[in-house]
Motif scaffolding. Structure first.
Motif, mmCIF file in Angstrom:
data_model
loop_
_atom_site.group_PDB
_atom_site.id
_atom_site.type_symbol
_atom_site.label_atom_id
_atom_site.label_comp_id
_atom_site.label_asym_id
_atom_site.label_seq_id
_atom_site.Cartn_x
_atom_site.Cartn_y
_atom_site.Cartn_z
ATOM 1 N N PRO A 1 -48.448 37.618 22.659
ATOM 2 C CA PRO A 1 -47.122 37.550 22.023
ATOM 3 C C PRO A 1 -46.151 36.697 22.831
ATOM 4 C CG PRO A 1 -47.379 39.636 23.153
ATOM 5 C CD PRO A 1 -48.714 38.926 23.254
ATOM 6 N N VAL A 2 -45.140 36.193 22.146
ATOM 7 C CA VAL A 2 -44.078 35.440 22.813
ATOM 8 C C VAL A 2 -43.183 36.464 23.520
ATOM 9 C CG1 VAL A 2 -42.102 33.922 22.466
ATOM 10 C CG2 VAL A 2 -44.169 33.615 21.071
ATOM 11 N N PRO A 3 -43.026 36.362 24.836
ATOM 12 C CA PRO A 3 -42.242 37.357 25.574
ATOM 13 C C PRO A 3 -40.732 37.177 25.380
ATOM 14 C CG PRO A 3 -43.128 35.720 27.089
ATOM 15 C CD PRO A 3 -43.640 35.372 25.715
ATOM 16 N N LEU A 4 -40.090 38.125 24.744
ATOM 17 C CA LEU A 4 -38.651 38.040 24.494
ATOM 18 C C LEU A 4 -37.841 37.937 25.771
ATOM 19 C CD1 LEU A 4 -38.235 40.588 21.578
ATOM 20 C CD2 LEU A 4 -37.966 38.117 21.482
ATOM 21 N N ARG A 5 -38.297 38.546 26.835
ATOM 22 C CA ARG A 5 -37.548 38.504 28.102
ATOM 23 C C ARG A 5 -37.494 37.095 28.678
ATOM 24 N NH1 ARG A 5 -42.457 40.287 28.952
ATOM 25 N NH2 ARG A 5 -43.739 39.415 30.600
ATOM 26 N N ASN A 6 -38.310 36.195 28.152
ATOM 27 C CA ASN A 6 -38.368 34.839 28.681
ATOM 28 C C ASN A 6 -37.652 33.823 27.792
ATOM 29 O OD1 ASN A 6 -39.871 36.053 30.647
ATOM 30 N ND2 ASN A 6 -41.748 34.946 30.237
ATOM 31 N N VAL B 1 -43.418 30.614 28.927
ATOM 32 C CA VAL B 1 -44.574 31.511 28.912
ATOM 33 C C VAL B 1 -45.555 31.247 30.047
ATOM 34 C CG1 VAL B 1 -44.373 31.877 26.414
ATOM 35 C CG2 VAL B 1 -45.912 30.094 27.291
ATOM 36 N N GLY B 2 -45.247 30.295 30.926
ATOM 37 C CA GLY B 2 -46.096 30.026 32.083
ATOM 38 C C GLY B 2 -47.488 29.577 31.694
ATOM 39 N N ASP B 3 -48.473 30.099 32.413
ATOM 40 C CA ASP B 3 -49.861 29.697 32.199
ATOM 41 C C ASP B 3 -50.425 30.134 30.857
ATOM 42 O OD1 ASP B 3 -49.870 28.506 34.692
ATOM 43 O OD2 ASP B 3 -50.728 30.255 35.703
ATOM 44 N N ALA B 4 -49.730 30.989 30.135
ATOM 45 C CA ALA B 4 -50.208 31.462 28.829
ATOM 46 C C ALA B 4 -49.871 30.480 27.705
ATOM 47 C CB ALA B 4 -49.603 32.834 28.520
ATOM 48 N N VAL C 1 -50.814 31.150 23.814
ATOM 49 C CA VAL C 1 -49.741 31.493 22.874
ATOM 50 C C VAL C 1 -49.711 30.493 21.716
ATOM 51 C CG1 VAL C 1 -47.233 31.680 22.580
ATOM 52 C CG2 VAL C 1 -48.333 32.706 24.578
ATOM 53 N N VAL C 2 -49.737 29.196 22.039
ATOM 54 C CA VAL C 2 -49.703 28.160 21.000
ATOM 55 C C VAL C 2 -50.922 28.283 20.101
ATOM 56 C CG1 VAL C 2 -49.856 25.668 20.596
ATOM 57 C CG2 VAL C 2 -48.238 26.564 22.281
ATOM 58 N N GLY C 3 -52.111 28.456 20.686
ATOM 59 C CA GLY C 3 -53.335 28.590 19.891
ATOM 60 C C GLY C 3 -53.289 29.777 18.954
ATOM 61 N N GLU C 4 -52.797 30.909 19.434
ATOM 62 C CA GLU C 4 -52.726 32.092 18.585
ATOM 63 C C GLU C 4 -51.691 31.910 17.475
ATOM 64 O OE1 GLU C 4 -52.661 36.934 18.772
ATOM 65 O OE2 GLU C 4 -52.550 35.814 20.654
ATOM 66 N N LEU C 5 -50.548 31.306 17.795
ATOM 67 C CA LEU C 5 -49.556 31.053 16.748
ATOM 68 C C LEU C 5 -50.124 30.121 15.678
ATOM 69 C CD1 LEU C 5 -46.358 30.712 18.953
ATOM 70 C CD2 LEU C 5 -46.746 32.449 17.191
ATOM 71 N N ASN D 1 -37.735 27.505 14.439
ATOM 72 C CA ASN D 1 -38.901 27.035 15.173
ATOM 73 C C ASN D 1 -38.925 27.675 16.554
ATOM 74 O OD1 ASN D 1 -39.755 24.989 13.175
ATOM 75 N ND2 ASN D 1 -37.790 24.064 13.694
ATOM 76 N N LEU D 2 -40.070 27.600 17.203
ATOM 77 C CA LEU D 2 -40.230 28.123 18.560
ATOM 78 C C LEU D 2 -40.591 26.985 19.495
ATOM 79 C CD1 LEU D 2 -42.355 31.311 17.821
ATOM 80 C CD2 LEU D 2 -39.873 31.152 18.092
ATOM 81 N N ASN D 3 -39.990 26.962 20.661
ATOM 82 C CA ASN D 3 -40.341 26.007 21.713
ATOM 83 C C ASN D 3 -41.082 26.801 22.782
ATOM 84 O OD1 ASN D 3 -40.542 24.078 23.718
ATOM 85 N ND2 ASN D 3 -38.347 23.729 23.901
ATOM 86 N N ILE D 4 -42.370 26.526 22.917
ATOM 87 C CA ILE D 4 -43.201 27.238 23.871
ATOM 88 C C ILE D 4 -43.383 26.352 25.098
ATOM 89 C CG2 ILE D 4 -45.402 28.399 24.245
ATOM 90 C CD1 ILE D 4 -43.600 29.668 22.043
#
Length: 152
Positions: free
Chosen positions: A4-9, A104-107, A111-115, A145-148
Motif C-alpha cells: 500500500p501507499v503509506p499515508l505517513r509519507n 516509498v523508498g525501496d518499495a 508499489v508501482v507494479g501493484e498499482l 494522480n499519485l506521484n510515487i
C-alpha cells in the motif's frame, strides 16, 4: 494491497494552474509565506522523461511553496500547450490538484507494479539528478494522480 501507499509519507501536493503568478501570489498570501522563485523549463526533448510511453517535450513553469514544518511541499505547475501530464489535466479539469506525492523508498517498483496490476496505468516517469518521479493515473478512480517517489 500487499504494497500500500503509506499515508505517513505524503511529501507533496501538486496543483496545475493556468496562471502561476496569480496562483502563487494567492497561496503566499493565504499561508503568509515568502514568495518562492518560479522556475521555467523550455519545451525541449527530454530523454529522461516519458509521457504515456513517449519521450516528453514540453515547457513548464514550477514554483514550490515550502510547508516543510508540516512535512510536505505544495507545487504549482503551469504547463505550456505541448502534450504533458500537466496539460492533459488542465485541459480536462482546469485548475486543480494534479497529484499527491508519496515517498516509498525501496518499495517504489513494488508499489508501482501493484498499482498497475490494479488498473492504475503509468502516466509519466522522469529521472533527475538524485531522484525520480512516477505519476500513476488515478484521476478516474481516485480523483487524483499519485506521484510515487523512491526518495526525496
Amino acid at each position: 494491497m500487499k504494497h500500500p501507499v503509506p499515508l505517513r509519507n505524503l511529501i507533496q501536493i501538486a496543483l496545475v494552474v493556468d496562471d502561476i503568478e496569480r496562483a502563487l501570489d494567492a497561496w503566499c498570501e493565504v499561508f503568509d509565506v515568502p514568495r518562492p522563485e518560479v522556475r521555467v523549463s523550455a519545451a525541449e526533448p527530454n530523454p529522461n522523461e516519458l509521457y504515456r510511453g513517449e519521450p516528453a517535450q514540453y515547457g513548464l513553469k514550477v514554483a514550490v511553496v515550502d510547508c516543510s514544518e508540516r512535512g510536505f511541499v505544495i507545487e504549482l505547475h503551469e504547463p505550456d500547450a505541448n502534450p504533458s501530464t500537466f496539460r492533459e489535466f488542465l485541459d480536462a479539469h482546469g485548475n486543480g490538484v494534479h497529484h499527491l506525492g508519496f515517498q516509498v523508498g525501496d518499495a517504489r517498483d513494488d508499489v508501482v507494479g501493484e498499482l498497475e496490476s490494479k488498473g492504475f496505468p503509468l502516466r509519466n516517469v522522469g529521472v533527475y539528478p538524485g531522484g525520480s518521479w512516477t505519476i500513476i493515473d488515478g484521476e478516474g478512480t481516485l480523483g487524483v494522480n499519485l506521484n510515487i517517489k523512491p526518495r526525496p
